[in-house]
Design an enzyme around this catalytic site. Structure first.
Site, PDB file in Angstrom:
ATOM      1  N   TYR A 256      -2.211  -0.973  10.470  1.00 20.80           N
ATOM      2  CA  TYR A 256      -2.157  -1.115   9.004  1.00 20.80           C
ATOM      3  C   TYR A 256      -0.826  -0.578   8.469  1.00 20.80           C
ATOM      4  CZ  TYR A 256      -4.059  -1.026   4.203  1.00 20.80           C
ATOM      5  OH  TYR A 256      -4.292  -1.231   2.866  1.00 20.80           O
TER       6      TYR A 256
ATOM      7  N   SER B 224       0.862  -1.185   0.000  1.00 24.27           N
ATOM      8  CA  SER B 224       0.000   0.000   0.000  1.00 24.27           C
ATOM      9  C   SER B 224       0.896   1.232   0.000  1.00 24.27           C
ATOM     10  CB  SER B 224      -0.856  -0.007   1.277  1.00 24.27           C
ATOM     11  OG  SER B 224      -1.505   1.236   1.465  1.00 24.27           O
TER      12      SER B 224
END
Ligand code: NAD
Length: 261
Positions: A156, A143
């Site tokens: 995350y 990401s």
């Protein structure tokens, strides 16, 4: 592409990016092992559709990515069914948004397990067969949050930074084996994972879902467009092509300018 006769395992492929990746590989004639959560009837329809539409073998295994033994069984089952796993796409992922002081410990553990440790367990199980055959592609869906942080996403961000480290270390171990290990770093992609964040933002700020969607994009992604799941899938296919054979430990970013700022 020359993926006929090859087999790909895509974790978290019952939805979003993983589903687009599985479809793209099947469209290239590659057998696919699906994995992920969801309604069993809907998953079976999806599996049957992929097999019928593209004339490939499609299988499903319901391994829970928090459970190392189930991940090992997922890889072993794919190897048994197809005789090989040539491509492993570590894609399954979840999100939770909360300040660090009140971040639920159970959500931290789940995010680290699914978004980071599962990739280690998958690579560990799939790599010996790839090395033995002298060809393999390990693709980790990271990401922009592997490169930069956002507030309230500690787990995350930590997991995605971790998976880029894992990618580079595995890449070095694979050098000169015919196996490559690379990562893809998407910015915002409109999938259920992001729709949940848009809905939460709309509710918290008392604005429409459409306004929340535009605010979410405007805050991070200057191009003001979501990357499409199919565009991420095309990057995964690119990593399996001959032109990418010398890419090792790389990060392919598709984020509408997010990390250019
Ligand atoms: P999604 O919610 O649409 O799909 C997630 C998939 O993971 C689903 O198939 C789900 O069933 C599966 N999954 C979740 N928990 C699991 C578990 N315990 N065991 C097995 N499977 C499990 O999300 P998405 O947006 O398609 O995300 C896919 C990947 O892309 C994730 O790793 C995510 O972090 C990453 N990513 C997404 C975006 C985005 O904007 N959507 C951006 C960057 C990175």
């Amino acid at each position: 592409m020359g993926l006929k006769g090859k087999a790909a395992l895509v974790t978290g492929s019952t939805s979003g990016i993983g589903l687009a990746v599985a479809r793209a590989f099947a469209a290239e004639g590659c057998d696919v092992m699906l994995n992920g959560l969801g309604d069993s009837g809907a998953i079976e329809r999806l599996r049957a559709e992929l097999a019928a539409e593209f004339g490939v073998r499609a299988r499903y295994h319901g391994a829970d990515m928090t459970r190392p033994a189930e991940i090992a069984d997922l890889v072993a089952t794919a190897e048994r069914e197809f005789g090989r796993v040539d491509v492993l796409v570590n894609n399954a992922g979840i999100q939770h948004v909360a300040p660090v002081e009140s971040f639920p410990v159970e959500r931290w553990d789940a995010i680290i397990a699914i978004n980071l440790s599962a990739a280690f367990h998958g690579v560990r199980a799939a790599l010996p067969g790839m090395k033995a055959r002298g060809w393999g592609r390990l693709i980790n869906i990271a990401s922009t949050h592997g490169l930069v942080a956002s507030a309230q996403k500690t787990a995350y961000v930590a997991a995605k930074h971790g998976i880029l480290g894992l990618t580079k270390a595995v890449a070095l171990e694979c050098a000169d084996t015919g196996v490559t290990c690379n990562a893809i770093c998407p910015g915002w992609v409109l999938t259920p994972l992001v729709q949940a964040q848009i809905d939460a933002r709309a509710k918290a700020q008392g604005v429409s879902v459409d306004q929340a969607r535009r605010a979410l994009l405007g805050e991070k992604q200057p191009q003001l467009q979501f990357t499409k799941p199919e565009q991420i899938a095309a990057l995964a296919l690119f990593l399996c092509s001959d032109v990418a054979a010398n890419m090792q430990g790389a990060q392919l970013v598709s984020d509408g300018g997010w990390t250019a700022q």
